[in-house]
Design a protein around this motif. Sequence first.
Motif, PDB file in Angstrom:
ATOM      1  N   LYS A 269       0.840  -1.191   0.000  1.00 10.97           N
ATOM      2  CA  LYS A 269       0.000   0.000   0.000  1.00 10.97           C
ATOM      3  C   LYS A 269       0.877   1.243   0.000  1.00 10.97           C
ATOM      4  O   LYS A 269       1.788   1.383   0.824  1.00 10.97           O
ATOM      5  N   THR A 270       0.588   2.161  -0.940  1.00  8.16           N
ATOM      6  CA  THR A 270       1.274   3.447  -1.026  1.00  8.16           C
ATOM      7  C   THR A 270       0.258   4.560  -0.797  1.00  8.16           C
ATOM      8  O   THR A 270      -0.825   4.548  -1.387  1.00  8.16           O
ATOM      9  N   ILE A 271       0.600   5.504   0.090  1.00 10.46           N
ATOM     10  CA  ILE A 271      -0.271   6.650   0.372  1.00 10.46           C
ATOM     11  C   ILE A 271       0.553   7.929   0.236  1.00 10.46           C
ATOM     12  O   ILE A 271       1.635   8.043   0.833  1.00 10.46           O
ATOM     13  N   ASP A 272       0.039   8.867  -0.557  1.00  9.57           N
ATOM     14  CA  ASP A 272       0.712  10.158  -0.776  1.00  9.57           C
ATOM     15  C   ASP A 272       2.165   9.974  -1.210  1.00  9.57           C
ATOM     16  O   ASP A 272       3.068  10.680  -0.753  1.00  9.57           O
ATOM     17  N   GLY A 273       2.385   8.991  -2.052  1.00  7.43           N
ATOM     18  CA  GLY A 273       3.709   8.760  -2.605  1.00  7.43           C
ATOM     19  C   GLY A 273       4.657   7.973  -1.711  1.00  7.43           C
ATOM     20  O   GLY A 273       5.776   7.666  -2.114  1.00  7.43           O
ATOM     21  N   GLU A 274       4.211   7.631  -0.495  1.00  3.04           N
ATOM     22  CA  GLU A 274       5.062   6.870   0.434  1.00  3.04           C
ATOM     23  C   GLU A 274       4.572   5.429   0.523  1.00  3.04           C
ATOM     24  O   GLU A 274       3.399   5.186   0.822  1.00  3.04           O
ATOM     25  N   LYS A 275       5.482   4.495   0.267  1.00  2.00           N
ATOM     26  CA  LYS A 275       5.120   3.084   0.335  1.00  2.00           C
ATOM     27  C   LYS A 275       5.160   2.634   1.787  1.00  2.00           C
ATOM     28  O   LYS A 275       6.232   2.467   2.380  1.00  2.00           O
ATOM     29  N   LEU A 276       3.984   2.444   2.367  1.00  2.00           N
ATOM     30  CA  LEU A 276       3.876   2.089   3.782  1.00  2.00           C
ATOM     31  C   LEU A 276       3.972   0.587   4.006  1.00  2.00           C
ATOM     32  O   LEU A 276       4.559   0.138   4.993  1.00  2.00           O
ATOM     33  N   LEU A 277       3.383  -0.178   3.106  1.00  2.00           N
ATOM     34  CA  LEU A 277       3.402  -1.638   3.217  1.00  2.00           C
ATOM     35  C   LEU A 277       3.972  -2.216   1.936  1.00  2.00           C
ATOM     36  O   LEU A 277       3.567  -1.829   0.833  1.00  2.00           O
ATOM     37  N   ASN A 278       4.916  -3.154   2.077  1.00  2.00           N
ATOM     38  CA  ASN A 278       5.609  -3.710   0.915  1.00  2.00           C
ATOM     39  C   ASN A 278       5.639  -5.231   1.018  1.00  2.00           C
ATOM     40  O   ASN A 278       6.423  -5.800   1.777  1.00  2.00           O
ATOM     41  N   ASN A 279       4.730  -5.864   0.289  1.00  2.00           N
ATOM     42  CA  ASN A 279       4.709  -7.325   0.223  1.00  2.00           C
ATOM     43  C   ASN A 279       4.586  -7.963   1.615  1.00  2.00           C
ATOM     44  O   ASN A 279       5.373  -8.838   1.993  1.00  2.00           O
ATOM     45  N   VAL A 280       3.602  -7.522   2.363  1.00  2.00           N
ATOM     46  CA  VAL A 280       3.383  -8.036   3.717  1.00  2.00           C
ATOM     47  C   VAL A 280       2.615  -9.354   3.651  1.00  2.00           C
ATOM     48  O   VAL A 280       1.506  -9.410   3.115  1.00  2.00           O
ATOM     49  N   SER A 281       3.222 -10.389   4.228  1.00  3.89           N
ATOM     50  CA  SER A 281       2.592 -11.714   4.228  1.00  3.89           C
ATOM     51  C   SER A 281       2.781 -12.375   5.586  1.00  3.89           C
ATOM     52  O   SER A 281       3.877 -12.315   6.165  1.00  3.89           O
ATOM     53  N   PHE A 282       1.733 -12.997   6.093  1.00  3.90           N
ATOM     54  CA  PHE A 282       1.818 -13.802   7.311  1.00  3.90           C
ATOM     55  C   PHE A 282       0.512 -14.569   7.476  1.00  3.90           C
ATOM     56  O   PHE A 282      -0.510 -14.258   6.854  1.00  3.90           O
ATOM     57  N   THR A 283       0.561 -15.596   8.309  1.00  3.94           N
ATOM     58  CA  THR A 283      -0.623 -16.400   8.618  1.00  3.94           C
ATOM     59  C   THR A 283      -0.810 -16.429  10.126  1.00  3.94           C
ATOM     60  O   THR A 283       0.159 -16.584  10.874  1.00  3.94           O
ATOM     61  N   VAL A 284      -2.037 -16.265  10.573  1.00  2.00           N
ATOM     62  CA  VAL A 284      -2.342 -16.270  12.003  1.00  2.00           C
ATOM     63  C   VAL A 284      -2.893 -17.636  12.397  1.00  2.00           C
ATOM     64  O   VAL A 284      -3.870 -18.106  11.811  1.00  2.00           O
ATOM     65  N   GLY A 285      -2.243 -18.255  13.398  1.00  2.00           N
ATOM     66  CA  GLY A 285      -2.705 -19.533  13.916  1.00  2.00           C
ATOM     67  C   GLY A 285      -3.663 -19.362  15.077  1.00  2.00           C
ATOM     68  O   GLY A 285      -3.861 -18.259  15.605  1.00  2.00           O
ATOM     69  N   LYS A 286      -4.258 -20.459  15.511  1.00  2.00           N
ATOM     70  CA  LYS A 286      -5.346 -20.405  16.493  1.00  2.00           C
ATOM     71  C   LYS A 286      -4.955 -19.761  17.808  1.00  2.00           C
ATOM     72  O   LYS A 286      -5.740 -19.029  18.397  1.00  2.00           O
ATOM     73  N   ASP A 287      -3.760 -19.994  18.306  1.00  2.00           N
ATOM     74  CA  ASP A 287      -3.377 -19.502  19.628  1.00  2.00           C
ATOM     75  C   ASP A 287      -2.514 -18.242  19.577  1.00  2.00           C
ATOM     76  O   ASP A 287      -1.961 -17.824  20.605  1.00  2.00           O
ATOM     77  N   ASP A 288      -2.417 -17.610  18.436  1.00  2.00           N
ATOM     78  CA  ASP A 288      -1.501 -16.471  18.285  1.00  2.00           C
ATOM     79  C   ASP A 288      -2.066 -15.190  18.902  1.00  2.00           C
ATOM     80  O   ASP A 288      -3.216 -14.814  18.654  1.00  2.00           O
ATOM     81  N   LYS A 289      -1.210 -14.537  19.698  1.00  2.00           N
ATOM     82  CA  LYS A 289      -1.450 -13.169  20.146  1.00  2.00           C
ATOM     83  C   LYS A 289      -0.262 -12.355  19.642  1.00  2.00           C
ATOM     84  O   LYS A 289       0.841 -12.469  20.174  1.00  2.00           O
ATOM     85  N   ILE A 290      -0.508 -11.564  18.604  1.00  2.75           N
ATOM     86  CA  ILE A 290       0.587 -10.963  17.848  1.00  2.75           C
ATOM     87  C   ILE A 290       0.681  -9.469  18.112  1.00  2.75           C
ATOM     88  O   ILE A 290      -0.291  -8.731  17.951  1.00  2.75           O
ATOM     89  N   ALA A 291       1.876  -9.019  18.516  1.00  3.28           N
ATOM     90  CA  ALA A 291       2.164  -7.588  18.643  1.00  3.28           C
ATOM     91  C   ALA A 291       2.824  -7.124  17.357  1.00  3.28           C
ATOM     92  O   ALA A 291       3.823  -7.701  16.917  1.00  3.28           O
ATOM     93  N   PHE A 292       2.277  -6.087  16.746  1.00  2.00           N
ATOM     94  CA  PHE A 292       2.844  -5.498  15.544  1.00  2.00           C
ATOM     95  C   PHE A 292       3.656  -4.275  15.942  1.00  2.00           C
ATOM     96  O   PHE A 292       3.156  -3.372  16.611  1.00  2.00           O
ATOM     97  N   ILE A 293       4.906  -4.256  15.542  1.00  2.00           N
ATOM     98  CA  ILE A 293       5.799  -3.150  15.876  1.00  2.00           C
ATOM     99  C   ILE A 293       6.447  -2.645  14.599  1.00  2.00           C
ATOM    100  O   ILE A 293       6.373  -3.297  13.555  1.00  2.00           O
TER     101      ILE A 293
END
Length: 537
Positions: free
Chosen positions: A327-351
């Motif tokens: 995802k690019t917003i106002d000319g800045e690429k914020l997200l670049n090929n983000v991939s992951f899978t969430v499993g049943k017991d996952d508690k994920i902190a995004f930093i």
Amino acid sequence: MITVSEVSISFGGSVLFKNVDLLFQGGNCYGIIGANGAGKSTFLKILCGELEPTSGVVSISEGERMSVLKQDHFAYEEYTVLDTVIMGNKRLYDIMKEKDALYAKEDFTDEDGNRASELEGEFAELNGWEAESDVSKLIQGLGLDESILYSEMSSLAGNEKVKVLLAQCLFGKPDIILMDEPTNHLDIDAIAWLEEFLSEYEGTVLVVSHDRHFLNNVCTHIVDIDYGKIKMYVGNYEFWYESSQLIQNMMNNQKKKNEEKIKELQLFIQRFSANKSKSKQATSRKKLIEKLTVDELPASKRKYPYIGFDMEREVGKDVLSVSGISKTIDGEKLLNNVSFTVGKDDKIAFIGESEIAITTLFKILMGEMEPDEGEYKWGVTTSVSYFPKDNSEFFNGCTMSIVDWMRQYTKDETETYLRGFLGRMLFSGDDVYKPVDVLSGGEKVRCMFARMMLYGSNVLVLDRPTNHLDLESITAVNNGLSAFKSNILFASHDHEIIQTVANRIIEITADGVIDREGDYEDYVEWRKTSGLGKLIL
């Protein structure tokens, strides 16, 4: 040393606190806590002389220098970084400027020579010859490059100015340090450096902070502002919180015998005093805690909201898959090929360094924004509750009462049912009829949590949920998320929440993601050994 004698403060006839008698001694770090509006910052202003108390006296030991963390990040725009930091010791800075003025004179007189000699002597006594080296060490310790020493403050980014003002506060070995929210806008490495600095510091430190991890690591005492009184307790924040909750529970349960209460409290004290720690502050704290009696433990009257999430159904094996989102917003690429899978017991902190990137990812996952590339898919058994970073669209221009606002989000619209949820969020009596557009930031956040609790979802997505909250509400959020038995995806500035809730860390980077299982501190250590540089929450 600071002595506070019979200090009271009132505004417009309303008493904030009164008859305060406290002694702050060298070698200790005092964490000042209290609900929003209790008077924490006001108390600091009284101690540093910025505000006169209504009655009473504050006295500082003769000859001791006090340093206060400045909050105006634009106050030194025309000065260099070096000069700004040295201003932390005003006398040294004044001597330097007077010396420069004397030596710049074309008609240098004998009288000027005598004055210069006096200044040079005092300059040496104040370690003036080491000033630039000391500033450089502070700057580098906080993660800045020493090449900025001769740059003007106006050329620095906001987070860099924060660090320079912190260096100013610490410069020149002051006898007393007062700091209001010193960890705001600091990266994890800078916070760790500050914790180490304060652990070795021999003077008196008073700090207001909502960062529980920081308070736990540096404090020997907690100063609690509660219901118009200020009381001091031995120990860090965790000890204060757990002992206050234990006391409160026991006071509410009169069936137990006094002997059993005392025995349980004594075991509690022994457990904390046996904790191992490397810092000098903690060693001192251990000795103090060992001497505690039951009567010296806190019994706070402060109320905590209750945050808890009940699921209507358990989540299945497939929770969420994310593939190649960009995802690019106002000319800045914020997200670049983000991939992951969430499993049943996952508690994920995004930093990650970019808060906007994480918020953008959450908005995409919640269907509020379309990705430029890639896709995501929620499992068929998932039901998701979302806490957005910006909640203004829920409240701005809305004149509904709190109870009517809540009716929008539930099938059971009875007032009794809704009051049950609002009561958990500390809205009682006529408070539930307040229009939501006049609520404070913290009250709006509590409304958003009450709304989430109504849904019975099995997946929670939260973007900076503790913004605007006091320590009591932050603790309640932490407890509620830790107790939740299903999936959580969240971003937070709160070290303690990330450490105690997450079992997996995903860092959003310019190249995609770094994805590792384990708790936050394990991730920090792994990142250091991998040579990946500074870590931003």
